[in-house]
Scaffold this motif. Structure first.
Motif, PDB file in Angstrom:
ATOM      1  N   HIS A 235     -11.693   1.638  14.938  1.00 20.64           N
ATOM      2  CA  HIS A 235     -10.371   1.731  15.545  1.00 20.64           C
ATOM      3  C   HIS A 235      -9.324   1.049  14.665  1.00 20.64           C
ATOM      4  N   ILE A 236      -8.101   1.546  14.749  1.00 21.55           N
ATOM      5  CA  ILE A 236      -7.009   1.023  13.927  1.00 21.55           C
ATOM      6  C   ILE A 236      -6.800  -0.475  14.157  1.00 21.55           C
ATOM      7  N   ALA A 237      -7.174  -0.976  15.355  1.00 30.07           N
ATOM      8  CA  ALA A 237      -7.022  -2.404  15.634  1.00 30.07           C
ATOM      9  C   ALA A 237      -7.845  -3.242  14.656  1.00 30.07           C
ATOM     10  N   LEU A 238      -9.033  -2.761  14.287  1.00 29.77           N
ATOM     11  CA  LEU A 238      -9.871  -3.464  13.307  1.00 29.77           C
ATOM     12  C   LEU A 238      -9.235  -3.380  11.925  1.00 29.77           C
ATOM     13  N   THR A 239      -8.734  -2.209  11.568  1.00 30.18           N
ATOM     14  CA  THR A 239      -8.088  -2.017  10.265  1.00 30.18           C
ATOM     15  C   THR A 239      -6.919  -2.969  10.085  1.00 30.18           C
ATOM     16  N   GLU A 240      -6.160  -3.170  11.153  1.00 33.55           N
ATOM     17  CA  GLU A 240      -4.990  -4.051  11.065  1.00 33.55           C
ATOM     18  C   GLU A 240      -5.379  -5.523  11.010  1.00 33.55           C
ATOM     19  N   ILE A 241      -6.486  -5.882  11.640  1.00 36.83           N
ATOM     20  CA  ILE A 241      -6.992  -7.255  11.502  1.00 36.83           C
ATOM     21  C   ILE A 241      -7.386  -7.505  10.049  1.00 36.83           C
ATOM     22  N   GLU A 242      -8.080  -6.535   9.449  1.00 35.55           N
ATOM     23  CA  GLU A 242      -8.467  -6.665   8.043  1.00 35.55           C
ATOM     24  C   GLU A 242      -7.252  -6.791   7.151  1.00 35.55           C
ATOM     25  N   ARG A 243      -6.204  -6.061   7.470  1.00 38.34           N
ATOM     26  CA  ARG A 243      -4.975  -6.135   6.667  1.00 38.34           C
ATOM     27  C   ARG A 243      -4.370  -7.526   6.770  1.00 38.34           C
ATOM     28  N   THR A 244      -4.369  -8.071   7.977  1.00 41.24           N
ATOM     29  CA  THR A 244      -3.826  -9.412   8.198  1.00 41.24           C
ATOM     30  C   THR A 244      -4.600 -10.459   7.399  1.00 41.24           C
ATOM     31  N   LEU A 245      -5.927 -10.272   7.324  1.00 41.11           N
ATOM     32  CA  LEU A 245      -6.787 -11.227   6.616  1.00 41.11           C
ATOM     33  C   LEU A 245      -6.890 -10.939   5.119  1.00 41.11           C
ATOM     34  N   GLY A 246      -6.256  -9.857   4.662  1.00 44.03           N
ATOM     35  CA  GLY A 246      -6.308  -9.498   3.245  1.00 44.03           C
ATOM     36  C   GLY A 246      -7.592  -8.812   2.831  1.00 44.03           C
ATOM     37  N   LEU A 247      -8.294  -8.194   3.797  1.00 42.38           N
ATOM     38  CA  LEU A 247      -9.563  -7.538   3.490  1.00 42.38           C
ATOM     39  C   LEU A 247      -9.411  -6.053   3.176  1.00 42.38           C
ATOM     40  N   ASN A 248      -8.217  -5.508   3.380  1.00 43.28           N
ATOM     41  CA  ASN A 248      -8.049  -4.062   3.203  1.00 43.28           C
ATOM     42  C   ASN A 248      -8.326  -3.627   1.766  1.00 43.28           C
ATOM     43  N   ASN A 249      -7.954  -4.446   0.799  1.00 43.41           N
ATOM     44  CA  ASN A 249      -8.234  -4.105  -0.607  1.00 43.41           C
ATOM     45  C   ASN A 249      -9.738  -4.141  -0.888  1.00 43.41           C
ATOM     46  N   HIS A 250     -10.440  -5.082  -0.259  1.00 44.76           N
ATOM     47  CA  HIS A 250     -11.899  -5.140  -0.403  1.00 44.76           C
ATOM     48  C   HIS A 250     -12.530  -3.857   0.135  1.00 44.76           C
ATOM     49  N   PHE A 251     -12.003  -3.383   1.266  1.00 45.79           N
ATOM     50  CA  PHE A 251     -12.538  -2.185   1.897  1.00 45.79           C
ATOM     51  C   PHE A 251     -12.362  -0.973   0.980  1.00 45.79           C
ATOM     52  N   GLU A 252     -11.191  -0.851   0.384  1.00 47.55           N
ATOM     53  CA  GLU A 252     -10.938   0.270  -0.524  1.00 47.55           C
ATOM     54  C   GLU A 252     -11.784   0.163  -1.790  1.00 47.55           C
ATOM     55  N   ASN A 253     -11.904  -1.053  -2.327  1.00 47.16           N
ATOM     56  CA  ASN A 253     -12.730  -1.247  -3.531  1.00 47.16           C
ATOM     57  C   ASN A 253     -14.199  -0.957  -3.257  1.00 47.16           C
ATOM     58  N   TRP A 254     -14.631  -1.265  -2.046  1.00 48.60           N
ATOM     59  CA  TRP A 254     -16.016  -0.960  -1.645  1.00 48.60           C
ATOM     60  C   TRP A 254     -16.249   0.548  -1.656  1.00 48.60           C
ATOM     61  N   LYS A 255     -15.298   1.305  -1.148  1.00 47.03           N
ATOM     62  CA  LYS A 255     -15.420   2.773  -1.151  1.00 47.03           C
ATOM     63  C   LYS A 255     -15.471   3.308  -2.582  1.00 47.03           C
ATOM     64  N   ILE A 256     -14.645   2.739  -3.443  1.00 46.91           N
ATOM     65  CA  ILE A 256     -14.659   3.148  -4.851  1.00 46.91           C
ATOM     66  C   ILE A 256     -16.015   2.827  -5.476  1.00 46.91           C
ATOM     67  N   GLY A 257     -16.553   1.657  -5.123  1.00 47.64           N
ATOM     68  CA  GLY A 257     -17.884   1.284  -5.612  1.00 47.64           C
ATOM     69  C   GLY A 257     -18.956   2.265  -5.144  1.00 47.64           C
TER      70      GLY A 257
END
Length: 360
Positions: A235-257
């Motif tokens: 859910h988008i609520a989780l995505t926005e928590i990750e953004r707040t914590l600065g994890l969104n870039n990790h998530f995208e880099n993981w997909k690239i990996g």
């Protein structure tokens, strides 16, 4: 008088042990009739020896139905296993029992945090038939199993373990915005101790846990197992928590990996990788105004309902059906050719959603 007291004591002791015996017998019988041993999913799976498995965390165990119309004939069993390395151990064990044909592998982003420690499975136990039966019999004696059986019998349990390994969940919604939640409470959930950090890379700057995923892919190729990998919806609520914590870039880099890992294999051997975590009308489902109401697609931020799971399996295994329509930006097959475009496009869609929905 003394003889009378001794006889009385003997009778009391005899009746005590008889009562104890029948109490244990009642518990075992009650647990057996309510099939509490189904809750020991891994060892049930070893006894059933399925030819196909759905393996991941509770996310896919709750959400994907092994008896879905598109896979029901493939003898699927759903199993919840924590840790990427442990999944590899279980896959090898299942294959040794019944030559696995198909695997649906749920990929959990948080499992790839190099700071997250997971206890390794004792593979010796998985090969020990006595240990397998012992664990299942132990469930029949367990007081926890007895409490589960009571709740199941009186219809007050929130979850029921099914014979195919999946879990039936009572209708409920445990989700909300993170406004008002203290940041340190959120951080304790996302950053495991003792370091309380998050990184896909290990300390030697390598995709450490992706090594185990690479081994899984290699094993499936070498043993002619059809592997489908999915990034589950959230859910988008989780995505926005990750953004707040600065994890969104990790998530995208993981997909690239992930796509780079797959690209290292010959094209004809590359497994399918589906991304269902993108922003769309399903993952941005509105939170109910009435706190007693349930959502249609989600249970909480990361667990989705079987209604959404059916949608996922329809798209993966029957995507050529022209009669079936799916929301825009839902369920994309990703690879090195489209990953950059999809991430950029998804970022624009997510930003547009945030501009219109400040409460998340």
């Amino acid at each position: 008088m003394l003889i009378h007291n001794k006889m009385k004591y003997k009778n009391y002791t005899r009746y005590y042990f008889i009562g104890l015996f029948f109490s244990f017998l009642l518990i075992i019988l009650f647990n057996f009739l309510n099939k509490s041993y189904y809750s020991n999913q891994p060892f049930m799976a070893l006894l059933k020896k399925p030819s196909s498995i759905i393996i991941g965390t509770s996310t896919v165990n709750f959400g994907l139905d092994p008896e879905h119309k598109n896979i029901v004939n493939d003898d699927y069993y759903s199993i919840k296993v924590g840790g990427v390395k442990n999944k590899l151990v279980w896959i090898k064990r299942f294959d040794s029992l019944n030559n696995l044909e198909n695997i649906i592998l749920g990929l959990d982003f948080f499992e790839y945090n190099s700071y997250k420690q997971v206890k390794n499975i004792n593979s010796t136990h998985l090969r020990n038939l006595f240990w397998i039966h012992f664990n299942l019999i132990k469930e029949l004696f367990s007081m926890d199993s007895f409490m589960y059986s009571l709740k199941k019998y009186f219809h007050i349990t929130t979850e029921i373990f099914l014979e195919n390994g999946s879990v039936w969940l009572k209708d409920r919604t445990a989700i909300g915005t993170f406004n008002g939640i203290k940041i340190d409470e959120i951080e304790s959930s996302f950053f495991p101790g003792p370091e309380k950090k998050f990184s896909i890379y290990s300390r030697n700057n390598y995709y450490s846990k992706l090594i185990y995923l690479e081994e899984i892919v290699n094993y499936c190729i070498d043993n002619d197992i059809n592997l489908v990998m999915i990034i589950p919806p959230r859910h988008i609520a989780l995505t926005e928590i990750e953004r707040t914590l600065g994890l969104n870039n990790h998530f995208e880099n993981w997909k690239i990996g992930l796509v780079n890992l797959i690209n290292d294999f010959p094209k004809q051997q590359q497994p399918e990788l589906w991304d269902f975590s993108l922003t769309n009308e399903i993952t941005t489902e509105k939170l109910p105004q009435d706190k007693t109401a349930n959502m249609h697609w989600f249970i909480d931020r990361i667990h989705f309902r079987k209604t959404l799971g059916d949608y996922i399996l329809d798209l993966i295994f029957n995507h050529n059906d022209k009669k079936k329509s799916y929301p825009k930006n839902f369920g994309m097959k990703i690879d090195t050719k489209n990953i950059d475009f999809l991430l950029s496009a998804n970022d624009i869609i997510s930003q547009d959603f945030r501009n219109k929905n400040k409460k998340y």
